[in-house]
Scaffold this motif. Structure first.
Motif, PDB file in Angstrom:
ATOM      1  N   ILE A 154      50.148  52.096  52.660  1.00 25.56           N
ATOM      2  CA  ILE A 154      51.118  53.156  52.964  1.00 25.56           C
ATOM      3  C   ILE A 154      52.294  53.149  51.998  1.00 25.56           C
ATOM      4  N   GLU A 155      52.392  52.107  51.183  1.00 24.16           N
ATOM      5  CA  GLU A 155      53.512  51.998  50.252  1.00 24.16           C
ATOM      6  C   GLU A 155      53.553  53.166  49.271  1.00 24.16           C
ATOM      7  N   ALA A 156      52.390  53.632  48.846  1.00 28.25           N
ATOM      8  CA  ALA A 156      52.334  54.725  47.869  1.00 28.25           C
ATOM      9  C   ALA A 156      52.869  56.029  48.452  1.00 28.25           C
ATOM     10  N   THR A 157      52.797  56.189  49.764  1.00 23.50           N
ATOM     11  CA  THR A 157      53.248  57.435  50.382  1.00 23.50           C
ATOM     12  C   THR A 157      54.719  57.379  50.792  1.00 23.50           C
ATOM     13  N   LEU A 158      55.335  56.225  50.666  1.00 20.32           N
ATOM     14  CA  LEU A 158      56.722  56.074  51.101  1.00 20.32           C
ATOM     15  C   LEU A 158      57.697  56.363  49.961  1.00 20.32           C
ATOM     16  N   GLU A 159      58.934  56.657  50.363  1.00 17.99           N
ATOM     17  CA  GLU A 159      59.986  56.829  49.362  1.00 17.99           C
ATOM     18  C   GLU A 159      60.377  55.454  48.826  1.00 17.99           C
ATOM     19  N   SER A 160      61.187  55.420  47.800  1.00 16.89           N
ATOM     20  CA  SER A 160      61.495  54.168  47.113  1.00 16.89           C
ATOM     21  C   SER A 160      62.163  53.139  48.026  1.00 16.89           C
ATOM     22  N   ASP A 161      63.083  53.543  48.937  1.00 15.42           N
ATOM     23  CA  ASP A 161      63.730  52.575  49.835  1.00 15.42           C
ATOM     24  C   ASP A 161      62.718  51.969  50.792  1.00 15.42           C
ATOM     25  N   ALA A 162      61.877  52.801  51.369  1.00 13.69           N
ATOM     26  CA  ALA A 162      60.856  52.311  52.288  1.00 13.69           C
ATOM     27  C   ALA A 162      59.818  51.488  51.541  1.00 13.69           C
ATOM     28  N   SER A 163      59.542  51.873  50.302  1.00 12.20           N
ATOM     29  CA  SER A 163      58.589  51.131  49.482  1.00 12.20           C
ATOM     30  C   SER A 163      59.119  49.722  49.201  1.00 12.20           C
ATOM     31  N   SER A 164      60.398  49.604  48.953  1.00 10.41           N
ATOM     32  CA  SER A 164      61.019  48.296  48.738  1.00 10.41           C
ATOM     33  C   SER A 164      60.942  47.453  49.999  1.00 10.41           C
ATOM     34  N   LEU A 165      61.147  48.080  51.145  1.00 11.89           N
ATOM     35  CA  LEU A 165      61.054  47.375  52.419  1.00 11.89           C
ATOM     36  C   LEU A 165      59.627  46.877  52.645  1.00 11.89           C
ATOM     37  N   ALA A 166      58.642  47.717  52.359  1.00 16.84           N
ATOM     38  CA  ALA A 166      57.244  47.315  52.511  1.00 16.84           C
ATOM     39  C   ALA A 166      56.919  46.142  51.590  1.00 16.84           C
ATOM     40  N   ALA A 167      57.406  46.182  50.358  1.00 19.02           N
ATOM     41  CA  ALA A 167      57.178  45.075  49.422  1.00 19.02           C
ATOM     42  C   ALA A 167      57.833  43.802  49.942  1.00 19.02           C
ATOM     43  N   GLY A 168      59.005  43.918  50.547  1.00 14.97           N
ATOM     44  CA  GLY A 168      59.697  42.756  51.128  1.00 14.97           C
ATOM     45  C   GLY A 168      58.909  42.153  52.270  1.00 14.97           C
ATOM     46  N   VAL A 169      58.341  43.021  53.108  1.00 12.84           N
ATOM     47  CA  VAL A 169      57.535  42.536  54.230  1.00 12.84           C
ATOM     48  C   VAL A 169      56.290  41.821  53.714  1.00 12.84           C
ATOM     49  N   ILE A 170      55.668  42.359  52.676  1.00 11.85           N
ATOM     50  CA  ILE A 170      54.482  41.724  52.087  1.00 11.85           C
ATOM     51  C   ILE A 170      54.830  40.317  51.602  1.00 11.85           C
ATOM     52  N   VAL A 171      55.939  40.179  50.934  1.00  8.91           N
ATOM     53  CA  VAL A 171      56.368  38.866  50.435  1.00  8.91           C
ATOM     54  C   VAL A 171      56.637  37.922  51.603  1.00  8.91           C
ATOM     55  N   LEU A 172      57.298  38.414  52.658  1.00 11.35           N
ATOM     56  CA  LEU A 172      57.585  37.574  53.827  1.00 11.35           C
ATOM     57  C   LEU A 172      56.307  37.102  54.520  1.00 11.35           C
ATOM     58  N   VAL A 173      55.331  37.992  54.648  1.00 15.37           N
ATOM     59  CA  VAL A 173      54.063  37.610  55.278  1.00 15.37           C
ATOM     60  C   VAL A 173      53.348  36.557  54.431  1.00 15.37           C
ATOM     61  N   TYR A 174      53.381  36.727  53.126  1.00 21.40           N
ATOM     62  CA  TYR A 174      52.762  35.752  52.221  1.00 21.40           C
ATOM     63  C   TYR A 174      53.446  34.392  52.364  1.00 21.40           C
ATOM     64  N   ILE A 175      54.770  34.393  52.395  1.00 14.71           N
ATOM     65  CA  ILE A 175      55.526  33.143  52.556  1.00 14.71           C
ATOM     66  C   ILE A 175      55.230  32.517  53.911  1.00 14.71           C
ATOM     67  N   ALA A 176      55.150  33.335  54.963  1.00 14.44           N
ATOM     68  CA  ALA A 176      54.854  32.806  56.307  1.00 14.44           C
ATOM     69  C   ALA A 176      53.477  32.148  56.341  1.00 14.44           C
ATOM     70  N   THR A 177      52.500  32.733  55.657  1.00 22.08           N
ATOM     71  CA  THR A 177      51.158  32.140  55.602  1.00 22.08           C
ATOM     72  C   THR A 177      51.198  30.794  54.879  1.00 22.08           C
ATOM     73  N   LEU A 178      51.913  30.729  53.772  1.00 17.20           N
ATOM     74  CA  LEU A 178      52.043  29.468  53.038  1.00 17.20           C
ATOM     75  C   LEU A 178      52.765  28.409  53.881  1.00 17.20           C
ATOM     76  N   VAL A 179      53.817  28.837  54.587  1.00 18.42           N
ATOM     77  CA  VAL A 179      54.554  27.902  55.446  1.00 18.42           C
ATOM     78  C   VAL A 179      53.639  27.361  56.541  1.00 18.42           C
ATOM     79  N   PHE A 180      52.835  28.240  57.143  1.00 18.75           N
ATOM     80  CA  PHE A 180      51.909  27.763  58.172  1.00 18.75           C
ATOM     81  C   PHE A 180      50.950  26.725  57.604  1.00 18.75           C
ATOM     82  N   GLN A 181      50.426  26.989  56.416  1.00 14.91           N
ATOM     83  CA  GLN A 181      49.485  26.042  55.809  1.00 14.91           C
ATOM     84  C   GLN A 181      50.150  24.702  55.523  1.00 14.91           C
TER      85      GLN A 181
END
Length: 163
Positions: free
Chosen positions: A94-121
């Protein structure tokens, strides 16, 4: 009831993990996968086989079966990895359909989820140091223990006069 051998120490288990990683690299994963599929039926990974460790069912006190090892070594780690990928795929789509502010938020969430997965491991890996249980979170979920087959459990033999 008790196990015939003592639980493997965190250092012994770490050595098995490192040896598994080296074997994966040296065999270009193919040899490691074939070897794993063979020794899972004995409750082992290639590294555990070399270091004389074995995975036991904590419910039946017997070596883990091939299906039990498949759950422990494949299904649980894949589930954890896919749980981290679902939000990334969803937000990436959905990032491609969002405006730049929402796109930045989506990218931030992706990074947080990736970090959370690494932290769990990492938490899973270091969970073994918590108390005398010597089990990772994955071991708790799979209901397994890793035993060092080089050291017999003296408690069993002390309580059994026929030995």
């Amino acid at each position: 009831m008790s196990y015939p051998f003592v639980k493997a120490t965190p250092r012994h288990r770490l050595a098995g993990l490192v040896l598994d990683a080296v074997l994966m690299t040296v065999t270009f994963y193919i040899g490691y996968v074939v070897w794993s599929l063979i020794v899972w039926g004995q409750g082992q990974t290639p590294g555990k086989q070399i270091l004389r460790m074995r995975v036991y069912s904590s419910e039946h006190f017997t070596p883990a079966s091939w299906p039990h090892m498949a759950i422990r070594q494949l299904l649980i780690p894949l589930t954890i990895s896919f749980a981290g990928l679902v939000p990334i795929v969803f937000l990436g789509g959905i990032e491609a359909t969002l405006e730049s502010d929402a796109s930045s938020l989506a990218a931030g969430v992706i990074v947080l989820v990736y970090i959370a997965t690494l932290v769990f491991q990492l938490v899973d890996a270091f969970w073994i140091l918590k108390g005398d249980d010597r089990r990772r979170i994955t071991d708790l979920w799979a209901k397994t223990d890793v035993l060092n087959e080089c050291v017999e459990n003296k408690i069993i033999y002390a309580n059994n006069p026929s030995s």
